[in-house]
Every structure is written in C-alpha cells, then in structure tokens.
Design an enzyme around this catalytic site. Structure first.
Site, PDB file in Angstrom:
ATOM      1  CE  LYS A 168     -34.482 -15.220  -9.129  1.00 43.66           C
ATOM      2  NZ  LYS A 168     -34.254 -13.781  -9.130  1.00 43.66           N
ATOM      3  CB  CYS A 184     -33.582 -27.068  33.597  1.00 37.20           C
ATOM      4  SG  CYS A 184     -33.812 -28.159  32.192  1.00 37.20           S
ATOM      5  CE1 TYR A 212      -2.542   2.043  -6.943  1.00 33.43           C
ATOM      6  CE2 TYR A 212      -3.205   3.587  -5.209  1.00 33.43           C
ATOM      7  CZ  TYR A 212      -3.400   3.029  -6.475  1.00 33.43           C
ATOM      8  OH  TYR A 212      -4.429   3.465  -7.262  1.00 33.43           O
ATOM      9  CG  ASP A 213      -0.793   5.110  -0.155  1.00 35.82           C
ATOM     10  OD1 ASP A 213      -1.694   4.864  -0.989  1.00 35.82           O
ATOM     11  OD2 ASP A 213      -0.874   4.830   1.059  1.00 35.82           O
ATOM     12  CG  ASP A 256      -1.993  -1.037   1.154  1.00 38.25           C
ATOM     13  OD1 ASP A 256      -2.018  -1.774   0.136  1.00 38.25           O
ATOM     14  OD2 ASP A 256      -2.795  -1.136   2.098  1.00 38.25           O
ATOM     15  CB  ALA A 257       3.929   2.091   1.904  1.00 40.43           C
ATOM     16  CD  GLU A 275     -26.437  -7.271 -11.193  1.00 42.69           C
ATOM     17  OE1 GLU A 275     -26.594  -7.053 -12.430  1.00 42.69           O
ATOM     18  OE2 GLU A 275     -27.370  -7.562 -10.443  1.00 42.69           O
ATOM     19  CE  LYS A 292     -30.950 -13.028 -12.397  1.00 40.10           C
ATOM     20  NZ  LYS A 292     -31.007 -11.956 -11.407  1.00 40.10           N
TER      21      LYS A 292
HETATM   22  S1  IVH Z   1     -27.446 -11.008 -18.764  1.00 42.67           S
HETATM   23  C1  IVH Z   1     -30.489  -9.534 -21.979  1.00 42.67           C
HETATM   24  N1  IVH Z   1     -25.883 -12.024 -16.939  1.00 42.67           N
HETATM   25  O1  IVH Z   1     -30.077 -10.138 -13.829  1.00 42.67           O
HETATM   26  C2  IVH Z   1     -30.031 -10.119 -20.729  1.00 42.67           C
HETATM   27  N2  IVH Z   1     -27.647 -10.632 -16.253  1.00 42.67           N
HETATM   28  O2  IVH Z   1     -33.133 -10.078 -15.266  1.00 42.67           O
HETATM   29  C3  IVH Z   1     -29.056  -9.287 -20.004  1.00 42.67           C
HETATM   30  N3  IVH Z   1     -27.734 -10.263 -13.814  1.00 42.67           N
HETATM   31  O3  IVH Z   1     -30.963  -7.001 -14.098  1.00 42.67           O
HETATM   32  C4  IVH Z   1     -28.691  -9.807 -18.667  1.00 42.67           C
HETATM   33  N4  IVH Z   1     -25.984 -11.490 -13.321  1.00 42.67           N
HETATM   34  O4  IVH Z   1     -28.465  -7.150 -13.948  1.00 42.67           O
HETATM   35  C5  IVH Z   1     -26.943 -11.257 -17.179  1.00 42.67           C
HETATM   36  N5  IVH Z   1     -24.396 -12.970 -15.423  1.00 42.67           N
HETATM   37  C6  IVH Z   1     -25.450 -12.194 -15.678  1.00 42.67           C
HETATM   38  C7  IVH Z   1     -26.150 -11.546 -14.647  1.00 42.67           C
HETATM   39  C8  IVH Z   1     -27.252 -10.768 -14.980  1.00 42.67           C
HETATM   40  C9  IVH Z   1     -26.941 -10.715 -12.845  1.00 42.67           C
HETATM   41  C10 IVH Z   1     -28.918  -9.396 -13.613  1.00 42.67           C
HETATM   42  C11 IVH Z   1     -29.003  -8.262 -14.556  1.00 42.67           C
HETATM   43  C12 IVH Z   1     -30.462  -8.074 -14.820  1.00 42.67           C
HETATM   44  C13 IVH Z   1     -31.098  -9.302 -14.308  1.00 42.67           C
HETATM   45  C14 IVH Z   1     -31.791 -10.017 -15.441  1.00 42.67           C
END
Ligand code: IVH
Length: 681
Positions: free
Chosen positions: A327, A421, A45-46, A42-43, A184, A124
């Site tokens: 999901k 108890c 880098y700083d 870190d140092a 994201e 996701k």
């Molecule tokens: S692709 C056209 N890949 O999930 C499709 N989305 O309903 C574009 N998300 O709000 C999305 N991880 O922000 C994609 N590996 C991933 C993702 C991802 C999270 C989120 C995205 C979007 C929602 C999709």
C-alpha cells in the site's frame, strides 16, 4: 456474435448489415473507452448507432441482449438480489513497509523452494471489486463483492459501463463456456471532478473521493443515472472458469493478455519483475507516477506469475499466499479546521492557512494546509470548524480539497482577511486584477525583511559590495538590522563581531555601505523595492520627477503622466508612498546621509547634457561605472565605449588607461567626476 433467436422473415442483407453495425459499434466503443484512441468522430458513431436502432425497431427479432444499443435499460426486478459467486472473492494481505514485502517474498520462495521468483505486478485500483459472469461469451450477470461469497446483482448498472464488453471478443469456438471476470469499477479523476462540480453547482451533495463517487453510482436503482456518472472498469483476474476448447494460460501475465484480447481494459502499467528487488523497484516506479495517473490507486499488487506455482502455494484463511498488496500512504484524509491563520510570504503576499486537527496523510502527520488566497476560501467555502478533505501528494504542500458541507453543525465561522499585515501592522491591499492580498510595508515588514534588504543592496540598486544572502541572514537574525536604514548605523565593530567575520572583511563591508550612500535617484527608487517598479520604471520616475519629494507627493493622476505607467503601477507606487512606515525608513535613509543629485522637474532639466557624448575610463571616486552612465543618460547625454573625434568629454578616474592617451591625441577634453557633477547640478 450470437445469432438472433428467430431470424425468420428478415432479409439476409438486413441481418448482415445489423451484424456489421454491431461489430463496428463495439470496435469504436472499445477504441474510445478502453484504448483511449478513437478512430471516428462522435457524429459518425451516432450515425451508426441510430442506423442499428432503426433496424432493430423495424425487425425486433434482430434484437439481442448484447447489442450495443442495449446498454441502458429499465430498472430490472432483480436489482441488488443476492448472487453467489462460484469462486469466492478473497481479499489480499497488506504490506506497508519494505520489510513486509521482504517477508512475503521469503515465504513464497520457501513455499516453492525456489531461489528467485517471477512476479506479475500491477496497480492496486482504488474502486469497488466486482465479478462478471460470461456464459458462452455473453455477459449474463454482474455482482458486487459483498462478503466475498455472496454479493448483490448490479448487472443492469454494470451494462451501462462502456468499457465493459457485453460479449467477449474473439472466435466463438475459442471463448470459455463459463468464466467469472474479476476487476475494479472506478471513476476516472477527471470524471469525478466534473461530477462534483456539477453537484456543487446544483447545490447537491458532493463526493469525498472517486471511490465514493463510483460506489454511489453503482448503487443506483435507475441504470440511467449510473450511465450518466461515467464509470470505468479494469480487469485484474478471474474466478471460476471452464476453458473449453482453448488452452488455459500458464501465467497471470498470459491471463491478463487473454482478458485484453477479449477487450477488457487492463492496466497499461502492469509488468513482470524478478525477485524482491524487482518488487520494490516497481513500487517506487508506480509511486512516482501515482499523481499523474488518470485514476486513483492505493498501492500496487504483487502476484506470483506462474499459475501452477500460485495453486501450489494456496491460501491462508481468506487471503492467498501467492499475492500481496503493497500500500501507498493515503493521499487524502478527513479532518477538522481548528482555525484559519494568515502567513506573510517573502514577497508580502498574505496566505491564509488552515490549522488542522493533526491527521496522518501522504505518509506524514499534517497540521496545516494552504488555502492559497481569499478567492479560494470563498470558492471552496471553507469555514473554521468545518470537516474537510485534506490532500498531500508527493512533496507538495498539503491542501484543503473540499468541505463536507453536510457535516456542518451551524457553529462554523467564516474567515475574513485582515486589513492590516499580521506581521508589521502595515495596510494590506488587494489589487483589483490579482488574487493575492499584499502587505504594503515592503521596507519594514519582518516577513519581507531579508528579501527587501537583499534587493536594496543588490548590484543594480544600492550596489553594496559584500552584502550577500548569508550576511543578510546574520544581520536580520541577530536583530542588528530591521530596515535598510539600519545598515547605515552599523559600525565596523558591530560587523566584526559577526560569525566568521574577520576585521578586514568587516572594514570592507563597512566601506561598501558607506560608498553606497552616494547614489542616483534611479537607483534609490529601484532599491526601495516598490512592487512592479523595475529598473526601467525607476529610471522613468526619476527622470519625470527629478526630486524624490516630488515623487512621494504625486497622486495617481500625477503618476499616470509618467511614461509607461498604467493604473496598476500607479496604484502600487501610491500605496507604497502613503504607507507611513515606508516614509519613515526613507527619512532615516536620508538622515543617514544617502544622497543623490536631484534636478528640477524633468522638463526643465532634461537636456543639460543633450547632444554630448561621454566616454568613461578608470575608477571614479564615488560613482560606479553604471551610476555615472545612468546619470549622464538621465540628463540627455550619451555614453560610448571608445574615444573618437565626436566624443565631447572623457571622464577619467584613477588608473585611466589608453582612452586617456587617445583623448589627448585627438584633443578631446578630459574631466573628472566632480566636473561631471558640476555640469549637472
Ligand atoms: S487481486 C485473491 N489485483 O483489492 C486476490 N485485487 O483486498 C484477488 N484490487 O477488493 C484480488 N486492484 O478489488 C487484485 N490489481 C488488483 C487489484 C485488486 C485492486 C482490490 C480488490 C480487492 C482488494 C484486495
């Protein structure tokens, strides 16, 4: 690196140095925040950072917006202004069951007229979707998703995220003239924990989950606050793009590699798999890693890998046909604490348990969550009536993670540990250096009954042959035995009436119980199952006090005189002996005929066998080999395995073998069990 607009008047050496510093800082930044593999301290880098800052101050013409020194600025006037995405930000359809994925794959195969399709698969991320526009390789704008067509300008806040490149890395003539990078923004679990801990310590509002933490940070008017919240970013795709001189990638996988080359963070967990089986296998693989990942995910995303195939599949309404989100069940949910009960475990520990308004979390309906112990309740300040975050990850017991203090009405009630108890009414104690509160009714407590009986009967305790786990289960569940003393009241007939119990085995067990009545004080003390009292302590106590009543009457000071007994042990023994339920069981055991040779206080009796060496051979009528050995040692004698001229006595039982012959040959006296006991008593 773009050339500064007006380089006139800057010495070439300075310009070159500034360029070197910027590139070095960008690389260190990338190694630290994206690769998680820093190569300088870190140092160091700083030091580089301050050198560049000084040069830029001296020669303001050097300054470019994409300089590493320019991440945190003042609040811009266009903060949160509407931004139209050049390509809309669509959403994904969701799959929950395997059948949904099967349907998705079938539709894709039918749409493409292919037998089997290759898919790019990735986590996701559970964060906030954003789009960042790079023109000529430089970040010019960043926006939230909004309604998918128009989002809000959060450029100044996104610039503070160290993992987001201010410039695309690579040869300028190969960079796309225009590109929308999609991904994201999220908060790493560890940064989220730290943020919440800091907020809680300052009496400020805490966040329900990392996603809310990230959303709050991105919506700050002051970019300095966003910067202090340590956000992270992962790229997962692109929107509109002009590729320019570079060849467009042919697959999603190649596109992700391109993003990685430009130094965007991309998921290390991404992969390319074949067909439905590959998708489902990936889902399970990532599911198993989920809890261990440094960021929250709420599923996995499957995308047809070939970009031409993606284009031919197209969209239905607002979601692509070529991709789907599979999901995971939510691991955290909000619910209400209806009550707080106390459960007593097998070892006597009292565990407070929150009774919850039923909530579906981690794939099952949860109605209870552990609060671990008193300190945990105080630390999290959980009260009856509170709204709480409940977490269930994998197969672990559901847990109350935190309270939403802002949801309190004032009607919530604090919880107090009971002083008795809830199962047996014995006193509870909380040793000073322990988190657990415990029931002291070890011998009588229903919750501890099975454990206590198994221990009581075990080989090194009362050594009751044939009294194993299955038998104890039956005896306790059939209400035949509540305390160890009840064992001695069982007749052969009662035992024979048990499931899968033949007449013969009932008689054997009965004989085993009867035989155990003649024991030693050490074994008896050990069998009581006093917390912290193992075999060695039992032996020390037996030797020191000589008689059970002397032990029962000893106060803590008296107990502290025993070898190796410290305050924790002394307190535990004293508590046990004071509990009247335990005393009652001990009295009943004695009344049932459980006996052992008692001696005067150790000081007077020790040494009755001192200097003598014994050899045991054959089966003794009452004492087992171990008990006889203990008894001899307790009185100062020694037990060895073979007969020699130095042996004082050979103690012989039924079917004594060659040792007896040897004794006769050497003229060593041979005695039986009764004679041995007579020497002591
Ligand atoms: S692709 C056209 N890949 O999930 C499709 N989305 O309903 C574009 N998300 O709000 C999305 N991880 O922000 C994609 N590996 C991933 C993702 C991802 C999270 C989120 C995205 C979007 C929602 C999709």
């Amino acid at each position: 690196m773009t050339s500064p607009p007006a380089a006139a008047g800057i010495p070439a050496a300075v310009r070159d140095r500034a360029q070197v510093l910027r590139e070095a800082l960008e690389t260190h930044n990338y190694r630290y925040y994206v690769l998680d593999a820093p190569s300088v301290s870190d140092a160091e880098y700083d030091g580089l950072f301050r050198e560049l800052q000084a040069l830029e101050q001296e020669y303001p013409q050097l300054l470019t917006p994409d300089s590493p020194t320019q991440r945190v600025g003042a609040t811009p006037s266009n903060a949160f202004a509407p931004v139209t995405h050049r390509a809309p930000m669509l959403s994904l359809n969701n799959a929950f069951a395997d059948a949904d994925v099967e349907n998705f794959d079938r539709r894709v195969r039918e749409g493409l007229d292919h037998e089997s399709v290759a898919y790019a698969v990735e986590p996701k991320f559970d964060g906030l979707a954003i789009s960042m526009t790079y023109e000529g390789g430089a970040l010019v704008r960043g926006a939230t998703r909004g309604d998918g067509y128009t989002g809000e300008d959060v450029t100044a806040n996104l610039r503070t995220i160290a993992a987001i490149p201010l410039r695309l890395h690579g040869r300028a003539d190969r960079l796309p003239p225009f590109i929308e990078v999609r991904g994201e923004v999220l908060m790493l679990k560890r940064d989220f924990e730290a943020l919440n801990a800091a907020h809680a310590a300052a009496g400020e509002k805490t966040f329900v989950n990392p996603r809310n933490g990230a959303a709050g940070a991105l919506r700050q008017l002051d970019p300095k606050i966003t910067a202090s919240r340590r956000l992270h970013f992962f790229a997962y795709g692109i929107g509109a793009v002009e590729w320019g001189a570079a060849a467009p990638p042919a697959t999603h996988d190649a596109l992700m590699q391109r993003l990685a080359d430009w130094r965007f963070p991309v998921a290390a967990e991404r992969d390319v798999v074949q067909g439905l089986a590959g998708l489902l296998d990936y889902y399970r693989r990532i599911g198993a890693q989920r809890t261990a990942l440094p960021f929250e995910i709420d599923g996995v995303v499957y995308k047809v890998n070939d970009l031409a195939q993606q284009a031919s599949l197209g969209f239905v309404s607002r979601a692509p046909r070529y991709a789907i989100a599979h999901k995971f069940p939510a691991e955290e949910m909000l619910t209400e604490v209806l009550d707080i009960d106390v459960q007593v475990g097998r070892t006597g520990a009292l565990t407070p348990v929150a009774r919850l308004k039923p909530v579906f979390v981690g794939g099952v309906t949860v109605t209870n969550a552990t609060l671990h112990n008193e300190d945990e309740i105080r630390r999290k300040d959980v009260r009856i009536g509170d709204t709480v975050v409940v977490r269930r990850a994998g197969d672990v017991i559901p847990e109350v993670v935190r309270v939403l203090v802002e949801k309190r009405s004032g009607a919530e009630r604090e919880f107090a540990m009971p002083s008795q108890c809830p199962v047996c009414g014995s006193h509870v104690e909380r040793p000073e250096d322990e988190a657990a509160t415990r029931c002291t009714g070890g011998l009588v407590c229903g919750a501890q009954r099975k454990q206590a009986l198994l221990h009581f009967a075990s080989r090194r305790a009362m050594d009751i042959e044939g009294l194993g786990e299955k038998m104890v289960d039956q005896l306790v569940e059939g209400n035949l035995v509540r305390t160890p003393a009840d064992l001695y009241k069982l007749g052969v007939a009662a035992l024979a009436a048990l499931e899968r119990m033949a007449e013969k085995s009932a008689a054997n067990l009965h004989a085993g119980i009867e035989k155990s009545k003649r024991t030693t004080l050490t074994r008896f003390i050990y069998a009581l199952g006093i917390r912290h009292v193992g075999e060695t302590t039992a032996k020390d106590l037996a030797q020191h006090f000589g008689k059970l009543d002397a032990l029962l009457a000893a106060d803590e000071a008296g107990l502290l005189e025993v070898r190796d007994v410290g305050p924790v042990l002394a307190a535990s023994i004293r508590q046990f002996c004071l509990e009247k339920h335990n005393r009652q069981v001990i009295d009943e055991l004695r009344a049932a005929g459980v006996t052992w040779p008692e001696t005067e206080q150790a000081a007077k009796s020790a040494g009755r066998l001192t200097g003598m060496t014994f050899v045991l051979t054959g089966t003794l009528p009452a004492l087992s080999r171990d008990s006889a050995k203990e008894l001899i040692e307790q009185h100062g004698g020694k037990v060895t395995g073979s007969v020699s001229k130095k042996t004082s006595y050979v103690v012989a039982g039924v079917e004594a073998g060659s040792k007896l012959d040897k004794a006769e040959e050497l003229g060593v006296p041979v005695i039986d069990e009764a004679q041995l006991l007579a020497m002591i008593e």
